[in-house]
Structures are given as structure tokens and as C-alpha cells.
Design a protein around this motif. Structure first.
Motif, PDB file in Angstrom:
ATOM      1  N   ASN A 280     -37.992  15.210   3.946  1.00  0.00           N
ATOM      2  CA  ASN A 280     -39.253  15.566   3.301  1.00  0.00           C
ATOM      3  C   ASN A 280     -40.407  15.194   4.232  1.00  0.00           C
ATOM      4  N   ALA A 281     -41.508  15.929   4.165  1.00  0.00           N
ATOM      5  CA  ALA A 281     -42.551  15.817   5.179  1.00  0.00           C
ATOM      6  C   ALA A 281     -43.275  14.478   5.148  1.00  0.00           C
ATOM      7  N   THR A 282     -43.511  13.927   3.955  1.00  0.00           N
ATOM      8  CA  THR A 282     -44.218  12.647   3.876  1.00  0.00           C
ATOM      9  C   THR A 282     -43.253  11.572   3.404  1.00  0.00           C
ATOM     10  N   GLN A 283     -43.256  11.230   2.119  1.00  0.00           N
ATOM     11  CA  GLN A 283     -42.355  10.178   1.663  1.00  0.00           C
ATOM     12  C   GLN A 283     -41.158  10.733   0.899  1.00  0.00           C
ATOM     13  N   GLY A 284     -40.039  10.020   1.058  1.00  0.00           N
ATOM     14  CA  GLY A 284     -38.881  10.374   0.240  1.00  0.00           C
ATOM     15  C   GLY A 284     -39.162  10.086  -1.217  1.00  0.00           C
ATOM     16  N   ILE A 285     -39.629   8.851  -1.510  1.00  0.00           N
ATOM     17  CA  ILE A 285     -39.988   8.456  -2.878  1.00  0.00           C
ATOM     18  C   ILE A 285     -41.323   7.724  -2.824  1.00  0.00           C
ATOM     19  N   TYR A 286     -42.224   8.086  -3.716  1.00  0.00           N
ATOM     20  CA  TYR A 286     -43.472   7.340  -3.928  1.00  0.00           C
ATOM     21  C   TYR A 286     -43.361   6.679  -5.290  1.00  0.00           C
ATOM     22  N   VAL A 287     -43.537   5.351  -5.330  1.00  0.00           N
ATOM     23  CA  VAL A 287     -43.410   4.583  -6.563  1.00  0.00           C
ATOM     24  C   VAL A 287     -44.793   4.077  -6.960  1.00  0.00           C
TER      25      VAL A 287
ATOM     26  N   ILE B 155     -41.590   1.721 -13.439  1.00  0.00           N
ATOM     27  CA  ILE B 155     -40.539   0.717 -13.292  1.00  0.00           C
ATOM     28  C   ILE B 155     -39.210   1.446 -13.067  1.00  0.00           C
ATOM     29  N   PRO B 156     -39.063   2.114 -11.943  1.00  0.00           N
ATOM     30  CA  PRO B 156     -37.819   2.858 -11.717  1.00  0.00           C
ATOM     31  C   PRO B 156     -36.653   1.942 -11.366  1.00  0.00           C
ATOM     32  N   HIS B 157     -35.458   2.429 -11.655  1.00  0.00           N
ATOM     33  CA  HIS B 157     -34.223   1.820 -11.178  1.00  0.00           C
ATOM     34  C   HIS B 157     -33.671   2.777 -10.127  1.00  0.00           C
ATOM     35  N   ILE B 158     -33.695   2.355  -8.867  1.00  0.00           N
ATOM     36  CA  ILE B 158     -33.345   3.215  -7.738  1.00  0.00           C
ATOM     37  C   ILE B 158     -32.111   2.625  -7.079  1.00  0.00           C
ATOM     38  N   ARG B 159     -30.975   3.267  -7.287  1.00  0.00           N
ATOM     39  CA  ARG B 159     -29.702   2.727  -6.808  1.00  0.00           C
ATOM     40  C   ARG B 159     -28.882   3.810  -6.114  1.00  0.00           C
ATOM     41  N   ASN B 160     -28.186   3.403  -5.071  1.00  0.00           N
ATOM     42  CA  ASN B 160     -27.194   4.256  -4.411  1.00  0.00           C
ATOM     43  C   ASN B 160     -27.758   5.616  -4.012  1.00  0.00           C
ATOM     44  N   ASN B 161     -28.875   5.606  -3.313  1.00  0.00           N
ATOM     45  CA  ASN B 161     -29.428   6.824  -2.733  1.00  0.00           C
ATOM     46  C   ASN B 161     -29.360   6.750  -1.212  1.00  0.00           C
ATOM     47  N   THR B 162     -29.278   7.900  -0.577  1.00  0.00           N
ATOM     48  CA  THR B 162     -29.410   7.992   0.871  1.00  0.00           C
ATOM     49  C   THR B 162     -30.758   8.620   1.159  1.00  0.00           C
ATOM     50  N   ILE B 163     -31.637   7.835   1.788  1.00  0.00           N
ATOM     51  CA  ILE B 163     -33.032   8.228   2.010  1.00  0.00           C
ATOM     52  C   ILE B 163     -33.228   8.289   3.520  1.00  0.00           C
ATOM     53  N   ASP B 164     -33.188   9.490   4.072  1.00  0.00           N
ATOM     54  CA  ASP B 164     -33.034   9.650   5.518  1.00  0.00           C
ATOM     55  C   ASP B 164     -33.985  10.710   6.066  1.00  0.00           C
ATOM     56  N   LEU B 165     -34.566  10.425   7.222  1.00  0.00           N
ATOM     57  CA  LEU B 165     -35.334  11.397   7.999  1.00  0.00           C
ATOM     58  C   LEU B 165     -36.534  11.969   7.244  1.00  0.00           C
ATOM     59  N   ASN B 166     -37.227  11.134   6.479  1.00  0.00           N
ATOM     60  CA  ASN B 166     -38.478  11.555   5.853  1.00  0.00           C
ATOM     61  C   ASN B 166     -39.640  11.235   6.791  1.00  0.00           C
ATOM     62  N   GLY B 167     -40.693  12.056   6.738  1.00  0.00           N
ATOM     63  CA  GLY B 167     -41.699  12.033   7.776  1.00  0.00           C
ATOM     64  C   GLY B 167     -42.569  10.797   7.834  1.00  0.00           C
ATOM     65  N   SER B 168     -42.988  10.258   6.685  1.00  0.00           N
ATOM     66  CA  SER B 168     -43.875   9.100   6.696  1.00  0.00           C
ATOM     67  C   SER B 168     -43.148   7.840   6.234  1.00  0.00           C
ATOM     68  N   TYR B 169     -42.672   7.829   5.004  1.00  0.00           N
ATOM     69  CA  TYR B 169     -42.005   6.663   4.428  1.00  0.00           C
ATOM     70  C   TYR B 169     -40.692   7.088   3.786  1.00  0.00           C
ATOM     71  N   GLY B 170     -39.692   6.196   3.907  1.00  0.00           N
ATOM     72  CA  GLY B 170     -38.522   6.383   3.056  1.00  0.00           C
ATOM     73  C   GLY B 170     -38.932   6.187   1.611  1.00  0.00           C
ATOM     74  N   VAL B 171     -39.502   4.996   1.321  1.00  0.00           N
ATOM     75  CA  VAL B 171     -40.036   4.704  -0.021  1.00  0.00           C
ATOM     76  C   VAL B 171     -41.349   3.942   0.152  1.00  0.00           C
ATOM     77  N   TYR B 172     -42.388   4.394  -0.547  1.00  0.00           N
ATOM     78  CA  TYR B 172     -43.668   3.683  -0.555  1.00  0.00           C
ATOM     79  C   TYR B 172     -43.896   3.140  -1.958  1.00  0.00           C
ATOM     80  N   PHE B 173     -44.026   1.820  -2.060  1.00  0.00           N
ATOM     81  CA  PHE B 173     -44.248   1.136  -3.333  1.00  0.00           C
ATOM     82  C   PHE B 173     -45.733   0.788  -3.437  1.00  0.00           C
ATOM     83  N   TYR B 174     -46.456   1.452  -4.339  1.00  0.00           N
ATOM     84  CA  TYR B 174     -47.888   1.223  -4.469  1.00  0.00           C
ATOM     85  C   TYR B 174     -48.136   0.113  -5.491  1.00  0.00           C
ATOM     86  N   PHE B 175     -48.517  -1.073  -5.010  1.00  0.00           N
ATOM     87  CA  PHE B 175     -48.714  -2.252  -5.863  1.00  0.00           C
ATOM     88  C   PHE B 175     -47.612  -2.319  -6.931  1.00  0.00           C
ATOM     89  N   PRO B 176     -46.381  -2.522  -6.493  1.00  0.00           N
ATOM     90  CA  PRO B 176     -45.217  -2.331  -7.372  1.00  0.00           C
ATOM     91  C   PRO B 176     -45.077  -3.382  -8.468  1.00  0.00           C
TER      92      PRO B 176
END
Length: 288
Positions: A137-144, A149-170
Motif C-alpha cells: 500500500n502506498a502509505t500505511q498498511g494500518i493506521y490506528v 482499540i483494535p486487536h491485531i494478530r497474525n498479520n503479514t504487513i510488508d512493503l508498505n510505502g510509509s508505515y507498516g502500522v502507525y499508532f496515533y496516540f494509541p
């Protein structure tokens, strides 16, 4: 309904060509059958105010994609009043945001989410994000977002353009474990390094990113090693039998999308490759 709001319960199958944005309005439900191909026009979205059950199978996934020669479509949007929905065994590509979530407990698992601007944008709610390939994906794989309050388990987060996962004041109640986060510009990041934003981060492999951790630190149980994808540049992100990630999860099993019973298809099945090479100029299609 190919454009506008549903006025009754609907079941989609076969090839569905939308002409504009479709809204799943209360009290109606949309069910999408295995093997359905949904073609989206430029800028159009599927907006869910009620319930959608898009449950494919390993052999017959549901495909959401841009219509022929169409530009970027909007994506699948769960509005704040939507009821719990399921997207399982789907290929979602070519959208501004593949899946945009506000509120409720939606189940997003065993999907291939790739080639969007953002893979999954979580504004609020407690979605279950498990066993997905979230890639390219061009920017982030996941934006939180801070209200989620997500439960994020057993994912493959690969080759995203900016962030794999960005946690905004999580939130401290987030669970992020047993994931592979690899080859993104930044693996995992948040806007401020402070203990008040610590959450359950455990048993992930964060490796090969331009920066593995931005303003946050690895968990004691995280590792950083080559996951040994079977074909890392042709999209086969299953793991070699000798990979350290095969036994690195919280229960001693495999990390990433194929761990914990993940049975999604091999990603290369999405592509139609041309075997005629481009000898000069820009590629206009996938090539092998």
C-alpha cells in the motif's frame, strides 16, 4: 443495487459492476457470496451503515477491484453506526483506503489487502484484524486512531510505502502480537515516545524496515530476523520451514498471516502476468 442505498436485503454473486457509491442502509443487510467479483468505478465506495457479510473461501475468494480502466475507487467504509460485520477471504485492491472503520466490532480476517493508498484505517471501535496480508500500500498498511482499540494478530504487513502500522496516540488496551512487519519505510511508529501510550506489543518480528521502530521500542519478546519468505519478490509470503518465525509466536507457533490456522491463498494468485518483456519504456502491466 449498483448505485444508491439498499431498500431491501440483498445477496450479491457472480460479477457485480457498480456505477456509483452503494450505501448499505439500516435495517438492510448485504451478503456477498464466495467467488463474487465486484468492480468499482472511480471514486465510488461501499458505505456500510448496517451489516455486510462478505465471506469468501480459500478456493473462491471475493474480489473488490477497480473496474476496467477505472481510477482509484473509494474503498469499503464502516460508518460509526454500522453493526458488527465480517470480511473474510477477500482480495481488496486499488482503493484510496481498502477498509475504513469507525466503531463496532468488525471481523477482518484472511484477506489480501494491497495496492491501496492506505490498507486499513481504524478511526474507532474494537475490530479484530487477524491473518491478513497487508502489503504494497502506498502509505500505511494500518493506521490506528486514538479512539480505537483494535486487536491485531497474525498479520503479514510488508512493503508498505510509509508505515507498516502507525499508532496515533494509541490506547493502552490495543493488542498487537504475532505479526510480521517487514520491509516498510518505517515498521511501527507513534507520534510521541511516552509510557502513557504503551500497549500490548508482543511476539512480533519487525525486520528489514528503513526504521523498525519510530518513537517506540521493541517488546522483550519481539524478534528482528529475516522471515525467509518463500518468494519475497513474487508475493509468496509463506515461510520457509527453517524460518525462526515458524516458532516465535506467543504459543510457539508461526508468526504472520499463515500462522494460527491462517489459510488464505498465495498472493501471486491475484496477478495476471504477461510473459512478453518490455524492452524499452515503462511497464503497462505486470510482467514475468
Amino acid at each position: 443495487t449498483t448505485e444508491g442505498s439498499l431498500t431491501q436485503h440483498e445477496r450479491w454473486s457472480g460479477e457485480v459492476v457498480l456505477t456509483g457509491t452503494v450505501t448499505v442502509a439500516r435495517p438492510y443487510q448485504l451478503q456477498i457470496e464466495p467467488g463474487t467479483v465486484i468492480k468499482m468505478p472511480t471514486g465510488a465506495s461501499i458505505i456500510v451503515n448496517s451489516t455486510i457479510n462478505a465471506v469468501g473461501t480459500f478456493a473462491a475468494p471475493i474480489i473488490f477491484e477497480a473496474a476496467n480502466n477505472a481510477g482509484e475507487w473509494g474503498g469499503i467504509t464502516f460508518a460509526s453506526g454500522a453493526l458488527g460485520s465480517v470480511i473474510q477471504h477477500a482480495y481488496i485492491s486499488g482503493a484510496t483506503t481498502c477498509i475504513d472503520i469507525s466503531g463496532s466490532v468488525h471481523v477482518i480476517n484472511r484477506n489480501i489487502i494491497r495496492g491501496c493508498n492506505t490498507g486499513i484505517y481504524i478511526r474507532s471501535g474494537t475490530p479484530q484484524i487477524e491473518n491478513n496480508l497487508i502489503v504494497e500500500n502506498a502509505t500505511q498498511g494500518i493506521y490506528v486512531g486514538s479512539a480505537s482499540i483494535p486487536h491485531i494478530r497474525n498479520n503479514t504487513i510488508d512493503l508498505n510505502g510509509s508505515y507498516g502500522v502507525y499508532f496515533y496516540f494509541p490506547s493502552t488496551q490495543i493488542i498487537f502480537e504475532n505479526n510480521l512487519v517487514t520491509r516498510n519505510s518505517t515498521g511501527l511508529s507513534r507520534p510521541q515516545d511516552h509510557t502513557s501510550y504503551d500497549f500490548q506489543l508482543a511476539y512480533n518480528n519487525v525486520w528489514g524496515n528503513g526504521t523498525d521502530y519510530g518513537l517506540m521500542s521493541a517488546a522483550d519478546t519481539d524478534i528482528s530476523s529475516d522471515p525467509q519468505y518463500l518468494s519475497p519478490y513474487l508475493g509468496d509470503r509463506r515461510l520457509d520451514d527453517g524460518s525462526p518465525s515458524k516458532t516465535a509466536s506467543s504459543i510457539g507457533t508461526e508468526l504472520g498471516a499463515y500462522g494460527n490456522g491462517g489459510d488464505l491463498a498465495v498472493y501471486t494468485d491475484v496477478y495476471d502476468f504477461s510473459t512478453t518483456p518490455t524492452t524499452e519504456g515503462s511497464l503497462t502491466q505486470h510482467e514475468r
